[in-house]
Design a protein around this motif. Sequence first.
Motif, mmCIF file in Angstrom:
data_model
loop_
_atom_site.group_PDB
_atom_site.id
_atom_site.type_symbol
_atom_site.label_atom_id
_atom_site.label_comp_id
_atom_site.label_asym_id
_atom_site.label_seq_id
_atom_site.Cartn_x
_atom_site.Cartn_y
_atom_site.Cartn_z
ATOM 1 N N LYS A 274 0.833 -1.196 0.000
ATOM 2 C CA LYS A 274 0.000 0.000 0.000
ATOM 3 C C LYS A 274 0.877 1.259 0.000
ATOM 4 O O LYS A 274 0.652 2.167 -0.806
ATOM 5 N N GLU A 275 1.865 1.300 0.855
ATOM 6 C CA GLU A 275 2.723 2.484 0.916
ATOM 7 C C GLU A 275 3.461 2.719 -0.401
ATOM 8 O O GLU A 275 3.554 3.854 -0.879
ATOM 9 N N LEU A 276 3.978 1.640 -0.971
ATOM 10 C CA LEU A 276 4.757 1.804 -2.208
ATOM 11 C C LEU A 276 3.870 2.229 -3.372
ATOM 12 O O LEU A 276 4.250 3.094 -4.172
ATOM 13 N N GLU B 297 1.037 3.825 -3.150
ATOM 14 C CA GLU B 297 0.632 5.217 -2.912
ATOM 15 C C GLU B 297 1.728 6.172 -3.375
ATOM 16 O O GLU B 297 1.439 7.213 -3.970
ATOM 17 N N ASN B 298 2.972 5.819 -3.105
ATOM 18 C CA ASN B 298 4.075 6.665 -3.581
ATOM 19 C C ASN B 298 4.058 6.771 -5.103
ATOM 20 O O ASN B 298 4.279 7.843 -5.663
ATOM 21 N N SER B 299 3.802 5.647 -5.772
ATOM 22 C CA SER B 299 3.749 5.660 -7.238
ATOM 23 C C SER B 299 2.639 6.586 -7.723
ATOM 24 O O SER B 299 2.829 7.367 -8.654
ATOM 25 N N PHE C 70 -1.266 11.083 -1.056
ATOM 26 C CA PHE C 70 -1.395 9.948 -0.140
ATOM 27 C C PHE C 70 -0.375 10.062 0.987
ATOM 28 O O PHE C 70 -0.675 9.897 2.144
ATOM 29 N N GLY C 71 0.874 10.313 0.588
ATOM 30 C CA GLY C 71 1.937 10.380 1.584
ATOM 31 C C GLY C 71 2.083 11.799 2.102
ATOM 32 O O GLY C 71 1.588 12.752 1.500
ATOM 33 N N PHE C 72 2.724 11.955 3.233
ATOM 34 C CA PHE C 72 3.072 13.272 3.753
ATOM 35 C C PHE C 72 3.924 13.127 4.996
ATOM 36 O O PHE C 72 4.548 14.062 5.452
ATOM 37 N N GLU D 141 7.708 8.715 6.207
ATOM 38 C CA GLU D 141 8.267 7.635 7.021
ATOM 39 C C GLU D 141 8.084 6.253 6.433
ATOM 40 O O GLU D 141 8.611 5.287 6.974
ATOM 41 N N ALA D 142 7.405 6.151 5.306
ATOM 42 C CA ALA D 142 7.155 4.811 4.772
ATOM 43 C C ALA D 142 8.450 4.145 4.326
ATOM 44 O O ALA D 142 8.782 3.053 4.795
ATOM 45 N N LEU D 143 9.173 4.803 3.418
ATOM 46 C CA LEU D 143 10.391 4.168 2.902
ATOM 47 C C LEU D 143 11.401 3.842 4.009
ATOM 48 O O LEU D 143 11.865 2.714 4.096
ATOM 49 N N SER E 195 8.737 15.089 -0.004
ATOM 50 C CA SER E 195 8.615 16.175 -0.978
ATOM 51 C C SER E 195 7.183 16.700 -1.001
ATOM 52 O O SER E 195 6.836 17.532 -1.811
ATOM 53 N N LYS E 196 6.339 16.183 -0.088
ATOM 54 C CA LYS E 196 4.912 16.454 -0.231
ATOM 55 C C LYS E 196 4.346 17.456 0.763
ATOM 56 O O LYS E 196 3.187 17.817 0.698
ATOM 57 N N LEU E 197 5.149 17.856 1.712
ATOM 58 C CA LEU E 197 4.651 18.717 2.767
ATOM 59 C C LEU E 197 5.739 19.726 3.081
ATOM 60 O O LEU E 197 6.899 19.363 3.242
HETATM 61 MG MG MG Z 1 4.740 7.531 0.977
#
Ligand code: MG
Length: 638
Positions: free
Chosen positions: A31-33, A35-37, A95-97, A100-102, A81-83
């Motif tokens: 899910k995290e990966l 979402e990053n895509s 999705f991300g912000f 911390e996922a990676l 890079s999103k926030l």
């Molecule tokens: Mg992410």
Amino acid sequence: MTRPAITLLPETLRNQIAAGEVVERPSSVLKELVENSLDAGAARVDVVLEGGGVTRLLVSDDGDGIPADELALAVTRHATSKLKTVADLFAVTSFGFRGEALPSIASVSHVTLTSRAREAAEAAFIEVEHGAVTAEGPAALAAGTRVEMRRLFASTPARLKFLRTEATEAKRCQEALMRMALARPDVAFSLTSGGREIFRLPGGQSLAARLGQFWPPQVLEGLAEFSREKDGMTARGLAGRPSHAQNKADRMLFYVNGRPVQDRLLMRAAREAYKGRLLSGEHPQLLLFLELPPQEVDVNVHPSKMEVRFRDEGAVFSLLRWALEPVAGSGGLAESAASYAASCADAGASPERGQAFDAPEPCRPSAGGWTSAPSRAAVEPSGFGGFGGPGGPGAWARGEKPAQLRAYEDFRSPPPEREVPLPFTPGGAQPAWSGAAASAGGSPLSAAAPRSLSREGLEYLGQVAGTYLILRQGGAASGRLIIVDQHAAHERVILEGMRRARSAGDTQPLAVPLSLSLHPAEALRLDELSEGLREVGFVLEREAGRLQVMGVPPSLPAGKAVEHLREILDEQSDGLTSLWTLLSCKSAIKAGQALAVDEALALLEAWLDAPEREHCPHGRPVVVSFAEGDLERLFKRK
Ligand code: MG
Ligand code: ADP
């Protein structure tokens, strides 16, 4: 004793602690990966799993990519890079912000991140093993980003123990990807697991076409589009008509601003919209997209981001109920829909902000309309002597809704073409069920001859309305009046018979095997249920896109058995118990069918032997009884 000094945790340990929340299992990594895509604007996302995603999980996309000099940051905690500002946090559109996922994933596995930013001359990679960078440098990649994760939780065996079987983890991954793919029919997705392609979805699909890749055609037919907007909030999607409701609870999918969520408020609002139109145990199908200004919703509730919080819950609740009303209120129970619409007009047409979200009163069909009893309190039957249990027959007598009652009646008396032959010959031959103490002959019951049953002081008096078997307990002078629903009782008996056959492994082989085509969704369902199907007597063999039926349950004619198999694979029933329930319902004698005395006796004897005899497999009461005192109250003697 000296107290240990406060120290900052090492970076790797911090990431591992964070990973506890973000990375629960392979599906959360996926899910995290993905979402990053999607955040990177990918038009194509390909996922490959090995060992249920534990051994290897690879996500590649054709998105914007990451410049070589930012790769190390991408795997550093709180780097995103999103926030940029705290204001952004309250208006999140990606999705991300959390950034911390990676790093979290890389702290509990072995990650190779390869990427090529748009316009970059070449790609670069970075490799992280359990939190430590082990290699980096130039790489070969045409475009986009490729994240390969290997050996999840290899360094934290305690976490490994919480994972289920490979097949289960693979299935969760598949579900997670499906949920994301449904929100983005414009993007192409593929999933390969253990070398087998599970699905390949082209980009630019319509929502219905995409859903058609996951839900069977019969379910899709029952869906209707809905879309309503109010105060800058939109609720849209596809919803099932009440007539197409199923026993499956897992076809209610919710999205908030494109993000799959599990939210109790949305679930409640949806149930409310269908209230009074479904039988207990039935669930609608729903694919709901709620779009609202980012500042109206907080997605930063939990690191997994599956939970959300709404600023104005009441407004969301009313919008949803109102948006679903045209679909939820249509279909098989149209009359009640009309009154529903009328009573909802005020509350629904202009959902008030701040309206209490648990205030469904105006939309509930009025209770009590159907009962013709002189006084419900007075007639409410007590338990069936020794059989009486909590929530038993009394619950039925309290039966709340006319719509519910009607729907149940329809269900119990399906159209004649759906009739299934009795498992015994009407009119005399020895019934198939065990324990029958009946004599031969199908003579109608003479009014003067109550027939004793073998136990509990019960006597059979006769049949009423071709549906109810009337019994007396304790003789003529005192005792209890008992009414048994023959269809419901027979369902219970058949269900028990099937449970026994299951342990016996009985089947009825087909002289000529039947060949059925398999929709991909049905094939998945088959994988899930193959064991259960075998246990009830199906002998099945799979061949490229087709299913060969070699044997069927002994209690059913072959044609009917195959028809039921189809329904099971179309997911009109849920799991093995429902499968039994379905089979028992289909083969049970119907309401309205005259029974000879010995048939009725044999049915009653078999039913008395059945465990859980008070309720049919659907949970409806089989028996209603009146004690002497109940009768006295009915006649106003007391
Ligand atoms: Mg992410
Ligand atoms: P977040 O998504 O919360 O920002 P992540 O740890 O998931 O945090 O990712 C960190 C950063 O790495 C992202 O902000 C993004 O800039 C970059 N990134 C990760 N995956 C991709 C990808 N597939 N394509 C482009 N950039 C990516």
